[in-house]
Enzyme design. Sequence first.
Site, short mmCIF file in Angstrom:
data_model
loop_
_atom_site.label_atom_id
_atom_site.label_comp_id
_atom_site.label_asym_id
_atom_site.label_seq_id
_atom_site.Cartn_x
_atom_site.Cartn_y
_atom_site.Cartn_z
N ASP A 61 63.67 -53.96 -51.93
CA ASP A 61 64.60 -53.76 -50.81
C ASP A 61 63.83 -53.67 -49.49
OD1 ASP A 61 66.83 -53.17 -49.30
OD2 ASP A 61 67.57 -51.64 -50.67
N ASP A 62 64.08 -54.62 -48.61
CA ASP A 62 63.49 -54.62 -47.25
C ASP A 62 61.98 -54.86 -47.23
OD1 ASP A 62 66.05 -54.05 -46.44
OD2 ASP A 62 65.54 -52.25 -45.31
N CYS A 99 71.39 -56.59 -47.18
CA CYS A 99 71.49 -56.18 -48.59
C CYS A 99 72.65 -56.81 -49.35
CB CYS A 99 71.64 -54.65 -48.66
SG CYS A 99 70.34 -53.75 -47.81
N LYS A 153 69.91 -50.16 -57.27
CA LYS A 153 70.90 -50.19 -56.18
C LYS A 153 71.94 -51.29 -56.38
CE LYS A 153 70.87 -51.46 -51.26
NZ LYS A 153 70.05 -51.52 -50.05
N HIS A 155 75.32 -51.75 -54.34
CA HIS A 155 75.71 -52.16 -52.98
C HIS A 155 76.62 -53.39 -52.96
CE1 HIS A 155 74.42 -52.16 -48.47
NE2 HIS A 155 75.66 -51.76 -48.68
N ASP A 304 65.08 -58.64 -50.99
CA ASP A 304 66.47 -58.99 -50.67
C ASP A 304 66.64 -59.50 -49.25
OD1 ASP A 304 66.04 -56.55 -49.39
OD2 ASP A 304 68.05 -55.79 -49.82
N ASN A 305 65.68 -59.20 -48.38
CA ASN A 305 65.70 -59.71 -47.00
C ASN A 305 64.35 -59.40 -46.37
OD1 ASN A 305 67.96 -57.08 -46.88
ND2 ASN A 305 65.98 -56.84 -45.87
N LYS A 322 64.66 -58.14 -40.42
CA LYS A 322 65.87 -57.91 -41.20
C LYS A 322 67.09 -57.93 -40.29
CE LYS A 322 68.30 -54.24 -43.70
NZ LYS A 322 68.22 -52.90 -44.31
#
Length: 560
Positions: A61-62, A99, A153, A155, A304-305, A322
Amino acid sequence: MVAVGVLAGLSVLSLLTYGYLAWDSLGLGPGETEATRTGQGEEPGAGNPSSQPHIIFILADDQGFRDVGYHGSEIRTPTLDKLAAEGVKLENYYVQPMCTPSRSQFITGKYQIHTGLQHSIIRPTQPNCLPLDNVTLPQKLKEVGYSTHMVGKWHLGFYRRECMPTQRGFDTFFGSLLGSGDYYTHFKCDSPGICGYDLYENDNAAWDHDNGIYSTQMYTQKVQQILASHNPRKPIFLYIAYQAVHSPLQAPGKYFEHYRSINNINRRRYAAMLACLDEAINNVTLALKRYGYYENSIIIYSSDNGGQPMAGGSNWPLRGSKGTYWEGGIRAVGFVHSPLLKNKGSVCKELVHITDWFPTLITLAEGQIDEEIQLDGYDIWETISEGRRSPRVDILHNIDPIYTKAKNGSWAAGYGIWNTAIQSAIRVNHWKLLTGNPGYSDWVPPQAFSNAGPNRWHNERVSWSAGKTVWLFNITADPYERVDLSARYPDVVKQLLRRLSQFNKTAVPVRYPPKDPRSNPKLNGGVWGPWFKEDEKKKKSDKSKGANKQKKNKNKKKAN
């Protein structure tokens, strides 16, 4: 839920979770599998082994584009470096800038414009989720005999029970429903006074698992337990969506050891979080080997990004961050590691997008893709494994009809083909076109993190002429988006605008409802969770229908 096999290997599990072990530390040689082991207490599963591969999809994530050792980062990632070096590095790999969009496209194989999630993310208080009429990847894998498990996660919305992971194809779920939260307490405040607990096991709050364990380590423990209790001769799909390295920036103290020299506090914390994540993936890999999955497994790693520089992430030398459609927001760290790859130790520079995993993995699993499912992804296994050309020639990065902040955008600027006030981005072969307001556009070099606090003096900026709402880049020749070619090649701009227009004709309406006050965790036992009760609506409508019938009957009696 934990099987007997877990208890038998409990001492090993605790060692795996907290220690950084060498690849051979469990006694597995280069060509050795669980089937060849004897006297170790692990019995291979009964029955014939499946020809279907075990699929392990790990989503960070990120994580910024630069933030992996093999991209030149000062942060050490020995596990990721080793897995990528022995597999296939994806160096022309794209995700979405935030996300929810990336996760929805991974699990459906469809662009955002085809699920209604083309604007922003799903907020905790919104009555919204991945539309229920979309078939998901775990549902398709279950059809062909896979055991499906998700850790981490979600989301993708939870306002009603039907939106939960266990209702969307996963046999089990352990993790969080929201986009972020405290790594230790698992609490999340969406706004002042709107706070709640966010850790679930299947469909219930996982209070019993709330032992103050850092989420990266806790999720790894759960993965190890799943692998220990499952029969490796039967195919498994493991979707591991780590919370790290998303803010809040938290990490156990021991992971700061190698990064005390980083003055920027956010970068230092981020480095510690990434070091812990790298260790976790090492432990997952060791568990795959220990319990007999590895030789027939496919491990896919993806962010994810792009990274968020203000929260310690680095996308250098790419532009943006992001939440933007510059390369720094959508070009991701990604690789595939598997004994089943034909061209191991190679680099894939063919165009790959996160929607491609849906058809690729279903095909590898010997599943069927229904003709009525109109996918935007392609089967790219031969591209990755054998080095063949990618079937993909374009990517719709997105069309967001709600985000129209480019005040100077107009149909005239889009040659009467497209309203350039709309935020959109598209890639066709070497060309990339952006319209509207693409977002924060600085280049943030490593020296921007050299000071104790945020420092933008080192950032490189370009002052565009007033009213600019169209950009064109040759990404192959200029991956850092430094030379805008829109004025030099107006015909190319028009071609890509027409392609945007064609895509837009297939878009479904945007799903972005207002907040629902019933979502407040205070009304749900202090827990974030489903609040929309379909039954209540039915009961109310049934009551009203019943009351109307009674009134009609009374009126009839009076008339008689």
